[in-house]
Design an enzyme around this catalytic site. Sequence first.
Site, PDB file in Angstrom:
ATOM      1  N   GLU A  54      77.330 -22.849 -28.397  1.00 40.27           N
ATOM      2  CA  GLU A  54      77.947 -22.146 -29.524  1.00 40.27           C
ATOM      3  C   GLU A  54      76.943 -21.455 -30.453  1.00 40.27           C
ATOM      4  OE1 GLU A  54      80.739 -24.959 -31.208  1.00 40.27           O
ATOM      5  OE2 GLU A  54      81.817 -25.132 -29.325  1.00 40.27           O
ATOM      6  N   ASN A 102      76.747 -21.754 -23.683  1.00 41.95           N
ATOM      7  CA  ASN A 102      78.176 -22.080 -23.653  1.00 41.95           C
ATOM      8  C   ASN A 102      78.801 -21.712 -25.000  1.00 41.95           C
ATOM      9  OD1 ASN A 102      80.329 -23.598 -22.257  1.00 41.95           O
ATOM     10  ND2 ASN A 102      80.038 -25.194 -23.807  1.00 41.95           N
ATOM     11  N   GLU A 135      85.497 -25.714 -20.685  1.00 40.82           N
ATOM     12  CA  GLU A 135      86.206 -26.649 -21.587  1.00 40.82           C
ATOM     13  C   GLU A 135      87.677 -26.267 -21.719  1.00 40.82           C
ATOM     14  OE1 GLU A 135      84.141 -27.220 -25.319  1.00 40.82           O
ATOM     15  OE2 GLU A 135      82.160 -27.125 -24.387  1.00 40.82           O
ATOM     16  N   ASP A 159      91.377 -25.849 -22.244  1.00 38.92           N
ATOM     17  CA  ASP A 159      92.629 -26.483 -22.652  1.00 38.92           C
ATOM     18  C   ASP A 159      93.481 -25.408 -23.319  1.00 38.92           C
ATOM     19  OD1 ASP A 159      91.336 -26.418 -25.178  1.00 38.92           O
ATOM     20  OD2 ASP A 159      91.070 -28.587 -25.263  1.00 38.92           O
TER      21      ASP A 159
END
Length: 401
Positions: A213, A254, A320, A322
């Site tokens: 990030e 990421n 990741e 979702d």
Amino acid sequence: MLRISVSLAAVLALLPTAIAQSDVWGQCGGQEWLGPTTCVSGSVCTFQNSFYSQCLPNAATGGATTTTATTVASLPTGTSTAKTNTVAKTLGGKLYFGSATDNPELTDTAYVATLSDNTLFGQITPGNSMKWDATEPSQGTFTFAAGDVIAALAKNNGQLLRGHNCVWYNQLASWVTAGNFNATALTSILQTHCSTVVSHYAGQVYSWDVVNEPFNDDGTVRAFVFSNALGLAYVTTALVAARAADPKAKLYINDYNIDSAGAKATAMINLVTSLKAAGTPIDGVGIQGHLIVGEVPSKAALVANYEAFTALGVEIAITELDIRMTLPETPALLAQQQTDYQTVISACKAVAGCVGVTIWDYTDKYSWIPGVFSGQGAALPWDDNLVRKPAYDGIIAGFTN
Ligand SMILES: *[C@@H]1O[C@H](CO)[C@@H](O)[C@H](O)[C@H]1NC(C)=O
């Protein structure tokens, strides 16, 4: 197929004759349970989930006196009998379908049994136990016990392991942020940390989220102790240290909200371009994929953006995934979620350089979403009772079609 929770009263009505009461701690209800549905005196039949009600001592129920199991609205379930990792590899052409996990959940044997099925999950990522605050809580003192548990689990299950992560603005040990270190000292601190953590797991990790990030949503560099002192040079420092520590691990940056074109994706493209130009080791971009039901970009938009990354000479992975909704779950929301999962998976399938997909844990029981996004949840393909949802079928369809 419907997900139906049968009330205890209904179960009782099906029983031909009265049966003895269950003892304290015994089972007293749940789908397909044909045993006693009442409890001995001093205990109360307490709903745990749709498969299991248990006789708890009166004191343990917090004063509850009801013996009625909760009846929830019927919701559709997944019906595919195909296995996610198997299908990801065979029909999807990917390296893996995986899940994040976390140490506290590993006491849940039913949870671990599904997580350990490598026809479902070919890769796992530790949610927390390899982060800085967990691995170097005070300067020069490294603790790997919790991370080692996840690494051993992956190894025993024949699953790939993703290291997560070397450097992130969050869950960073306070000694780093509060230390008033100058730029030289911070460079050395970062080198030592990444070098030590990555070398500890050398040979066991397929890929590392070396930098997590780095950008704000508007594409500016996220401010924190390392970027404040070093600018984006900290990214290079971390990557170089990681490469030296484990030459075989794929090194990733990421981030979230880089699924489709926009300022943040552009910032990532520019960073990777400059790293490549400088000869800095960089192998992949992790696209986290924390998405919202009904707001997932189109497959075309996802594919175009994924290809903008792979055109730089790096692989990508959905790291990741979702897809959350505003609760409560409804059949319509679950159907949209199925479509949304299929869209993301099929976009990854369509891009050769997209190597795999990881969901951020597999069951709503352990999802981070409700704790962070008030009123939202149900973001994962397995529900709170570890029952597959329609989203599961969306994943299978995405890898298949
Ligand atoms: C940075 O801090 C270190 C350790 O305190 C010190 O030895 C060094 O002189 C400092 N460097 C600069 C450029 O201030």
